[in-house]
Scaffold this motif. Structure first.
Motif, PDB file in Angstrom:
ATOM      1  N   THR A 180       0.870  -1.258  -0.047  1.00  0.00           N
ATOM      2  CA  THR A 180       0.033   0.046   0.004  1.00  0.00           C
ATOM      3  C   THR A 180       0.878   1.163   0.132  1.00  0.00           C
ATOM      4  N   ALA A 181       2.025   1.183   0.926  1.00  0.00           N
ATOM      5  CA  ALA A 181       2.880   2.428   0.869  1.00  0.00           C
ATOM      6  C   ALA A 181       3.365   2.536  -0.638  1.00  0.00           C
ATOM      7  N   THR A 182       3.748   1.761  -1.365  1.00  0.00           N
ATOM      8  CA  THR A 182       4.288   1.783  -2.715  1.00  0.00           C
ATOM      9  C   THR A 182       3.064   2.525  -3.432  1.00  0.00           C
ATOM     10  N   VAL A 183       1.930   1.862  -3.350  1.00  0.00           N
ATOM     11  CA  VAL A 183       0.699   2.694  -4.197  1.00  0.00           C
ATOM     12  C   VAL A 183       0.771   4.062  -3.849  1.00  0.00           C
ATOM     13  N   ILE A 184       0.678   4.348  -2.369  1.00  0.00           N
ATOM     14  CA  ILE A 184       0.581   5.916  -2.133  1.00  0.00           C
ATOM     15  C   ILE A 184       1.882   6.723  -2.521  1.00  0.00           C
ATOM     16  N   ASP A 185       2.933   6.037  -2.673  1.00  0.00           N
ATOM     17  CA  ASP A 185       4.352   6.816  -3.219  1.00  0.00           C
ATOM     18  C   ASP A 185       4.152   7.087  -4.783  1.00  0.00           C
ATOM     19  N   ASN A 186       3.619   6.246  -5.373  1.00  0.00           N
ATOM     20  CA  ASN A 186       3.310   6.435  -7.025  1.00  0.00           C
ATOM     21  C   ASN A 186       2.277   7.303  -7.466  1.00  0.00           C
ATOM     22  N   LEU A 187       1.160   7.198  -6.611  1.00  0.00           N
ATOM     23  CA  LEU A 187       0.045   8.320  -6.562  1.00  0.00           C
ATOM     24  C   LEU A 187       0.661   9.713  -6.399  1.00  0.00           C
ATOM     25  N   ILE A 188       1.410   9.934  -5.357  1.00  0.00           N
ATOM     26  CA  ILE A 188       1.925  11.053  -4.981  1.00  0.00           C
ATOM     27  C   ILE A 188       2.890  11.619  -6.049  1.00  0.00           C
ATOM     28  N   GLN A 189       3.700  10.839  -6.573  1.00  0.00           N
ATOM     29  CA  GLN A 189       4.437  11.021  -7.874  1.00  0.00           C
ATOM     30  C   GLN A 189       3.772  11.336  -9.193  1.00  0.00           C
ATOM     31  N   GLU A 190       2.964  10.621  -9.350  1.00  0.00           N
ATOM     32  CA  GLU A 190       1.759  10.731 -10.642  1.00  0.00           C
ATOM     33  C   GLU A 190       1.188  12.205 -10.475  1.00  0.00           C
ATOM     34  N   ILE A 191       0.776  12.491  -9.033  1.00  0.00           N
ATOM     35  CA  ILE A 191       0.028  13.784  -9.296  1.00  0.00           C
ATOM     36  C   ILE A 191       1.041  14.809  -9.367  1.00  0.00           C
ATOM     37  N   THR A 192       2.171  14.754  -8.682  1.00  0.00           N
ATOM     38  CA  THR A 192       3.073  15.762  -8.992  1.00  0.00           C
ATOM     39  C   THR A 192       3.489  16.106 -10.171  1.00  0.00           C
ATOM     40  N   HIS A 193       3.726  15.083 -11.156  1.00  0.00           N
ATOM     41  CA  HIS A 193       4.181  15.203 -12.606  1.00  0.00           C
ATOM     42  C   HIS A 193       2.980  15.813 -13.444  1.00  0.00           C
ATOM     43  N   GLU A 194       1.756  15.264 -13.225  1.00  0.00           N
ATOM     44  CA  GLU A 194       0.525  15.454 -13.809  1.00  0.00           C
ATOM     45  C   GLU A 194       0.248  17.072 -13.777  1.00  0.00           C
ATOM     46  N   ASN A 195       0.450  17.587 -12.571  1.00  0.00           N
ATOM     47  CA  ASN A 195      -0.070  19.013 -12.389  1.00  0.00           C
ATOM     48  C   ASN A 195       1.045  19.942 -12.052  1.00  0.00           C
ATOM     49  N   ASN A 196       2.436  19.572 -12.243  1.00  0.00           N
ATOM     50  CA  ASN A 196       3.558  20.370 -12.176  1.00  0.00           C
ATOM     51  C   ASN A 196       3.684  21.012 -11.139  1.00  0.00           C
ATOM     52  N   ILE A 197       3.466  20.214  -9.560  1.00  0.00           N
ATOM     53  CA  ILE A 197       3.171  20.713  -8.325  1.00  0.00           C
ATOM     54  C   ILE A 197       4.762  20.619  -7.857  1.00  0.00           C
ATOM     55  N   THR A 198       5.112  21.704  -6.839  1.00  0.00           N
ATOM     56  CA  THR A 198       6.360  21.540  -6.050  1.00  0.00           C
ATOM     57  C   THR A 198       5.937  20.554  -4.880  1.00  0.00           C
ATOM     58  N   THR A 199       6.463  19.226  -4.771  1.00  0.00           N
ATOM     59  CA  THR A 199       5.839  18.403  -3.741  1.00  0.00           C
ATOM     60  C   THR A 199       7.246  17.956  -2.767  1.00  0.00           C
ATOM     61  N   VAL A 200       7.009  18.277  -1.499  1.00  0.00           N
ATOM     62  CA  VAL A 200       8.101  17.948  -0.559  1.00  0.00           C
ATOM     63  C   VAL A 200       7.433  17.084   0.566  1.00  0.00           C
ATOM     64  N   VAL A 201       8.269  15.730   0.399  1.00  0.00           N
ATOM     65  CA  VAL A 201       7.841  14.811   1.550  1.00  0.00           C
ATOM     66  C   VAL A 201       8.833  14.357   2.463  1.00  0.00           C
ATOM     67  N   VAL A 202       8.463  14.447   3.655  1.00  0.00           N
ATOM     68  CA  VAL A 202       9.356  14.018   4.763  1.00  0.00           C
ATOM     69  C   VAL A 202       9.106  12.657   4.946  1.00  0.00           C
ATOM     70  N   THR A 203      10.224  11.850   4.869  1.00  0.00           N
ATOM     71  CA  THR A 203      10.228  10.365   5.232  1.00  0.00           C
ATOM     72  C   THR A 203      11.274   9.742   5.844  1.00  0.00           C
ATOM     73  N   HIS A 204      11.058   8.817   6.762  1.00  0.00           N
ATOM     74  CA  HIS A 204      12.258   7.898   6.793  1.00  0.00           C
ATOM     75  C   HIS A 204      12.283   6.742   6.203  1.00  0.00           C
ATOM     76  N   ASP A 205      11.265   6.461   5.189  1.00  0.00           N
ATOM     77  CA  ASP A 205      11.217   5.170   4.464  1.00  0.00           C
ATOM     78  C   ASP A 205      12.153   4.965   3.312  1.00  0.00           C
ATOM     79  N   MET A 206      13.067   4.018   3.210  1.00  0.00           N
ATOM     80  CA  MET A 206      14.087   3.945   2.109  1.00  0.00           C
ATOM     81  C   MET A 206      13.278   3.551   0.841  1.00  0.00           C
TER      82      MET A 206
END
Length: 254
Positions: free
Chosen positions: A172-198
């Motif tokens: 599920t984490a991979t699904v969320i990661d990919n969704l965040i990236q897809e939306i970032t690219h689609e809408n040309n958003i500046t996305t900042v993610v705080v994570t400890h997940d390698m």
């Protein structure tokens, strides 16, 4: 694009951020990583305006937030989407009402217009026909997707995500990661993610900022991070058995 110029932040006599300078790029997933206590969350809270830096400047595009008047700050808040660590959905509201909340706060749209936008973003995160359900009636992964829908319902220019995979299983984490990236690219958003997940670093780390003890000690992308000779970074990356195995495989193939 967000530029951070020599940001410093202390609480009492404890200096948390010791002069951070970097750039978070538009249309990319920009990750802030590091061990607990490195300053990741404090930097994020400075970016979104919850903390005021003691020194330095933060620029959204070319405008320093320290120099914005009240109207400019309000406009900036309307351009920001936030994905909180726990999702932060309102338990007493339906999914539809949760996603609609920012539209009620920041727009004067008619109910029909807001509902149309809500349905649009729910469809984008692959959650249709859940409008009338409450958060407790759907899974943790679905709740996180609802939170993403709410974060993007206002078509933000900037998206901030605090530990978006917290509490999720790896798939599920991979699904969320990919969704965040897809939306970032689609809408040309500046996305900042705080994570400890390698795993997130491997999946979506297009720009990575590594903090240690309040200092920026390395920055690069998810390809460069496995090739760096920075000892602080390699200790962090290869702290799990999975990535130790990846390193051993890489070494054996050389």
């Amino acid at each position: 694009m967000i530029k951070v110029d020599n940001i410093k932040k202390s609480f009492g006599e404890e200096e948390i951020l010791k002069g951070i300078t970097t750039t978070f790029y538009k249309g990319k997933t920009n990750l802030i990583i590091g061990q607990s206590g490195s300053g990741k969350t404090v930097l994020l809270k400075c970016l979104i305006g919850l903390f005021k830096p003691d020194d330095g400047n933060i620029f959204f595009e070319d405008k320093a937030i320290q120099n914005m008047d009240d109207e400019e700050q309000r406009t900036l808040r309307e351009e920001i989407g936030m994905l909180f660590q726990g999702g932060a959905l309102f338990d007493s509201m339906t999914i539809e009402e949760n996603v609609m909340f920012p539209l009620r706060m920041f727009t004067k749209q008619k109910k029909s217009e807001m509902l149309g936008r809500v349905n649009e973003v729910l469809k984008r995160v692959k959650l249709e026909n859940v409008n009338k359900k409450f958060p407790a009636e759907i899974s943790g992964g679905m709740q996180k997707r609802v939170s993403i829908a709410r974060a993007i319902v206002n078509n933000p220019k900037y998206l901030f995500c605090d530990e978006p995979n917290s509490g999720l299983d790896p798939k599920t984490a991979t699904v969320i990661d990919n969704l965040i990236q897809e939306i970032t690219h689609e809408n040309n958003i500046t996305t900042v993610v705080v994570t400890h997940d390698m795993n997130s670093v491997m999946e979506i780390g297009e720009k990575i900022v590594f903090l240690k003890n309040g200092l920026l000690v390395w920055q690069g992308d998810n390809d460069q991070i496995f090739k760096t000779d920075n000892q602080d970074v390699t200790d962090f990356v290869y702290s799990s058995n999975l990535f130790k195995k990846i390193r051993d495989i890489q070494i054996s193939e050389q």
